[in-house]
Structures are given as C-alpha cells and as structure tokens.
Design a protein around this motif. Sequence first.
Motif, PDB file in Angstrom:
ATOM      1  N   GLY A 158       0.857  -1.191   0.000  1.00 57.94           N
ATOM      2  CA  GLY A 158       0.000   0.000   0.000  1.00 57.94           C
ATOM      3  C   GLY A 158       0.889   1.236   0.000  1.00 57.94           C
ATOM      4  N   ASP A 172       0.541   3.559   1.935  1.00 57.22           N
ATOM      5  CA  ASP A 172       0.754   3.834   3.363  1.00 57.22           C
ATOM      6  C   ASP A 172       2.172   3.448   3.789  1.00 57.22           C
ATOM      7  OD1 ASP A 172      -1.803   4.767   3.865  1.00 57.22           O
ATOM      8  OD2 ASP A 172      -2.571   2.842   4.539  1.00 57.22           O
ATOM      9  N   ILE A 228       4.690   6.006   2.459  1.00 54.24           N
ATOM     10  CA  ILE A 228       4.628   7.284   3.190  1.00 54.24           C
ATOM     11  C   ILE A 228       5.487   7.177   4.461  1.00 54.24           C
ATOM     12  CG2 ILE A 228       3.050   8.731   4.583  1.00 54.24           C
ATOM     13  CD1 ILE A 228       0.855   7.983   2.393  1.00 54.24           C
ATOM     14  N   ASN A 269      -7.423  14.204  -0.360  1.00 56.18           N
ATOM     15  CA  ASN A 269      -8.341  13.492   0.521  1.00 56.18           C
ATOM     16  C   ASN A 269      -8.267  14.216   1.871  1.00 56.18           C
ATOM     17  OD1 ASN A 269      -9.763  11.664   2.053  1.00 56.18           O
ATOM     18  ND2 ASN A 269      -8.268  10.015   1.894  1.00 56.18           N
ATOM     19  N   ALA A 272      -3.192   9.324  -5.248  1.00 54.38           N
ATOM     20  CA  ALA A 272      -4.018   8.126  -5.031  1.00 54.38           C
ATOM     21  C   ALA A 272      -5.296   8.142  -5.882  1.00 54.38           C
ATOM     22  CB  ALA A 272      -4.372   7.997  -3.551  1.00 54.38           C
ATOM     23  N   TYR A 273      -5.805   9.351  -6.169  1.00 57.34           N
ATOM     24  CA  TYR A 273      -7.106   9.438  -6.867  1.00 57.34           C
ATOM     25  C   TYR A 273      -6.987  10.011  -8.277  1.00 57.34           C
ATOM     26  CZ  TYR A 273      -8.671   8.587  -2.142  1.00 57.34           C
ATOM     27  OH  TYR A 273      -8.865   8.026  -0.909  1.00 57.34           O
ATOM     28  N   THR A 295      -1.470   4.377  -6.273  1.00 59.80           N
ATOM     29  CA  THR A 295      -1.875   3.158  -5.577  1.00 59.80           C
ATOM     30  C   THR A 295      -2.771   2.322  -6.477  1.00 59.80           C
ATOM     31  OG1 THR A 295      -3.055   2.280  -3.661  1.00 59.80           O
ATOM     32  CG2 THR A 295      -3.837   4.386  -4.487  1.00 59.80           C
ATOM     33  N   SER A 318      -5.112   0.722  -5.067  1.00 58.19           N
ATOM     34  CA  SER A 318      -6.277   0.539  -4.178  1.00 58.19           C
ATOM     35  C   SER A 318      -7.541   1.235  -4.630  1.00 58.19           C
ATOM     36  CB  SER A 318      -5.956   1.079  -2.775  1.00 58.19           C
ATOM     37  OG  SER A 318      -4.888   0.391  -2.196  1.00 58.19           O
ATOM     38  N   LYS A 319      -7.420   2.250  -5.471  1.00 58.59           N
ATOM     39  CA  LYS A 319      -8.599   3.081  -5.752  1.00 58.59           C
ATOM     40  C   LYS A 319      -9.135   2.794  -7.153  1.00 58.59           C
ATOM     41  CE  LYS A 319      -7.719   4.936  -1.753  1.00 58.59           C
ATOM     42  NZ  LYS A 319      -8.563   4.749  -0.570  1.00 58.59           N
ATOM     43  N   ARG A 330      -3.081  -4.660  -1.508  1.00 59.81           N
ATOM     44  CA  ARG A 330      -2.117  -3.773  -0.831  1.00 59.81           C
ATOM     45  C   ARG A 330      -0.883  -3.507  -1.702  1.00 59.81           C
ATOM     46  NH1 ARG A 330      -3.902  -0.927   0.839  1.00 59.81           N
ATOM     47  NH2 ARG A 330      -2.553  -0.196   2.508  1.00 59.81           N
ATOM     48  N   ILE A 331      -1.082  -2.690  -2.709  1.00 54.75           N
ATOM     49  CA  ILE A 331       0.062  -2.330  -3.556  1.00 54.75           C
ATOM     50  C   ILE A 331       0.082  -0.820  -3.796  1.00 54.75           C
ATOM     51  CG2 ILE A 331       1.190  -2.629  -5.815  1.00 54.75           C
ATOM     52  CD1 ILE A 331      -0.002  -5.490  -5.824  1.00 54.75           C
TER      53      ILE A 331
HETATM   54  C1  LIG Z   1      -4.480  10.278  -0.447  1.00 51.36           C
HETATM   55  C2  LIG Z   1      -4.214   8.862  -0.096  1.00 51.36           C
HETATM   56  N1  LIG Z   1      -2.966   8.408  -0.149  1.00 51.36           N
HETATM   57  C3  LIG Z   1      -2.675   7.149   0.160  1.00 51.36           C
HETATM   58  C4  LIG Z   1      -3.668   6.275   0.562  1.00 51.36           C
HETATM   59  C5  LIG Z   1      -3.267   4.898   0.960  1.00 51.36           C
HETATM   60  O1  LIG Z   1      -3.526   4.003  -0.041  1.00 51.36           O
HETATM   61  P1  LIG Z   1      -3.024   2.490   0.015  1.00 51.36           P
HETATM   62  O2  LIG Z   1      -4.257   1.672   0.012  1.00 51.36           O
HETATM   63  O3  LIG Z   1      -2.204   2.326  -1.227  1.00 51.36           O
HETATM   64  O4  LIG Z   1      -2.205   2.309   1.261  1.00 51.36           O
HETATM   65  C6  LIG Z   1      -4.993   6.703   0.641  1.00 51.36           C
HETATM   66  C7  LIG Z   1      -6.033   5.789   1.104  1.00 51.36           C
HETATM   67  O5  LIG Z   1      -7.144   6.132   1.420  1.00 51.36           O
HETATM   68  C8  LIG Z   1      -5.275   8.043   0.308  1.00 51.36           C
HETATM   69  O6  LIG Z   1      -6.506   8.528   0.393  1.00 51.36           O
END
Ligand SMILES: Cc1ncc(COP(=O)(O)O)c(C=O)c1O
Length: 342
Positions: free
Chosen positions: A75, A77, A80, A151, A176-177, A201, A203-204, A212-213
């Motif tokens: 992820g 995360d 970061i 976000n 991410a978005y 990511t 994830s979205k 989780r990538i």
């Molecule tokens: C702006 C932003 N960055 C990073 C992430 C984390 O994403 P990941 O699922 O890749 O850990 C999110 C998840 O909500 C997010 O909103």
Amino acid sequence: MEFNIENIIRPHLLDSKSYTSLRNSYLKKEVVLLDANENPFGSYNRYPDAEHLQLKRKLAEINEVQPEQLFLGNGSDELIDLAMRMFCEPTQDAILVFNPSFVMYEISAKLNNLDVEKLQLNSDFQLEKEVFQDVISKTKAKILFLCSPNNPTGNSIDDLEFYIQSFAGIVIVDEAYIEFSKEVSAVSLLAKYPNLIVLKTLSKAYGMAGLRIGVGFASPEIAVLFNQFKPPYNISSESQKLALKQLENLEELQKNISIILKERDHLKVGLEKLSSVNKIFPSDANFFLIEFKNAETAYQKLLEENILTSLRHPALKNCLRITVGTAEENSKLLNVLSKIPS
Ligand SMILES: Cc1ncc(COP(=O)(O)O)c(C=O)c1O
C-alpha cells in the motif's frame, strides 16, 4: 542550491547495508534453494520476489517510465512511512502537509516522532501562494506532501508545479485518486525535479485495495534507496501475481472507472436536491465531501440503515466524506438521506 540526495537522506543510512535477496540472479538456472530457511514443502513455501520485477515492468509500461524509477510498497501507506524513516530525523525534523489532508501523513509523522507543519487551505480547499511562501520561509520540514486530488476534500490542487519547484526538500505528490481526475500526472515532471516523488496506488481506480500495492515513482537514484530500505518481502506472491493478471485487462479497469465517474455525476445531482445538505464540494476523486445541516444526524441515520460513511476529519465541521458506490448503493444512500428533515 542544487539538490543532492546525500544532503537529504538520514546520514546514518548513507553507508548502511540493507537485506538483499540474490534470488533473481539465480532463478533462471536449475537451482536448489537452501538460502532462506524456507520449508521445502507446501504451495506458499517460497518467499515472494523481493524486487517485484514483473509487476514493476508492467507498471512502468503503463506509466511510461523506466522500471528503475519504480518502488512498490504494501500500500502507499507503507511508502509514506518509509519516506519519513529514510529522510527525517526523529525529534528534529518535520513534514509539511495541507490542512486538511490525508490523515496518514500525520499518523506516520507521530509514529516517527516528527513535527507536522500545516499549510492551511482556503475555503475552496486551494493553497494560496502567500500562505505557502510564508510557511516555507521558516519551515524545518524535510518532506512536503502535496495530495492531489486531495483526501478528504476531493479537489485537485491548482498549480502543483509551483510548489514542487519552490521546496528544497523532498516533495511527495500523492496521486491516489488521479485516475478519477482530468489532471496530468506529476510523473511527467520527474525528469525536471530530482527531489520529486510521486505516489500512486492500486487501491482506488484499479480496484485492488485488498492486494495492498502502493506504487512510487522517482529518479532512479531515489528509487534505489526505497528498494534498498523497504522490508524485503513486502508484497506477497499472490498479490504480485493477481495484480499482474488484473493489469493485463486495463480495458475492464477503464470501464469501471467510467461507471464510477458517471455515478459520481448522478450522485451529485441527487445530493443537490436534498434539504439536509448545505454544500457539495467539487470532486476529482471517487468520493464527495459534503457539508450537512447536521452531519452527525446524517451519519447516524445512515448507520441505522447499515450505510457506513466517514465523519472523521477534525478540521472539517459538519461534513461527511462519502464514497461513490454502485448505482444501487448510491440510490439507497440518497433514499435514506431524503428522509432526514431539513
Ligand atoms: C491520499 C491517499 N494516499 C494514500 C492512501 C493509501 O492508499 P493504500 O491503500 O495504497 O495504502 C490513501 C487511502 O485512502 C489516500 O486517500
């Protein structure tokens, strides 16, 4: 001053050795694997590829960069947190973030004992250049996080390049978005700014949150450091395999993004009709930030009907963040909200 990674990375990491797996250099041969204390039996007995070679190659192709510019996290995360651990000295350094922005920056900073400096966004959730100039004239931050689309506000930040070029430390643009927006990715700026890191990511928009990538892009010089200091086996074999398979079908992924974007429009029209809603903030993401007359009441009513939304950001009073779901989920949401008296 010219950017030099050696002035940014924590000094004790400069000459440290990380764990390296030599597997990839040997795997083409018939090799007996007695190097990693694995169990010789079972279906999942082998460690995953620590270098994520195939997945990185595919993601590099999709994003039109070289595989050497990529690094993957469990992820974004994880990336970061890793960035803070690589570049910031606990108890001395700081990070710089929008207020409001993604809460994980602050959570990771706290875990790493770093100060958090804030760039207050205006009422349109944009950053004003004077606010930025004022803060960076006295900042001790080593990392600037630019989350765009942001976000929990949902909007893209105007003139990102101005902030990238004005900050001497590491700039992390968190995209991410981005696939839900019409903005051009900051990946296109990597050649110009050696201090730039872009995070994406799966994830979205790619619909693989469960795998989780997180995907990092930077200069090969920075990417090599992330690849060196990440936990060696941070992405499971199954995740790597399944992600690769899904990425072979980009058409399907694109179709789903189009459906979500259409639903975003429909949902907005529906929300605009509700008397319990004060304001719907413009969204470039797959969610809306919505100001209610009474967000707590709306949140509870939705919860009673088993609809979970997010009411968490301390800087946003009377707001809910609501994800765009399927047509059916969205109409259920609107139906419940329509019953709340104004
Ligand atoms: C702006 C932003 N960055 C990073 C992430 C984390 O994403 P990941 O699922 O890749 O850990 C999110 C998840 O909500 C997010 O909103």
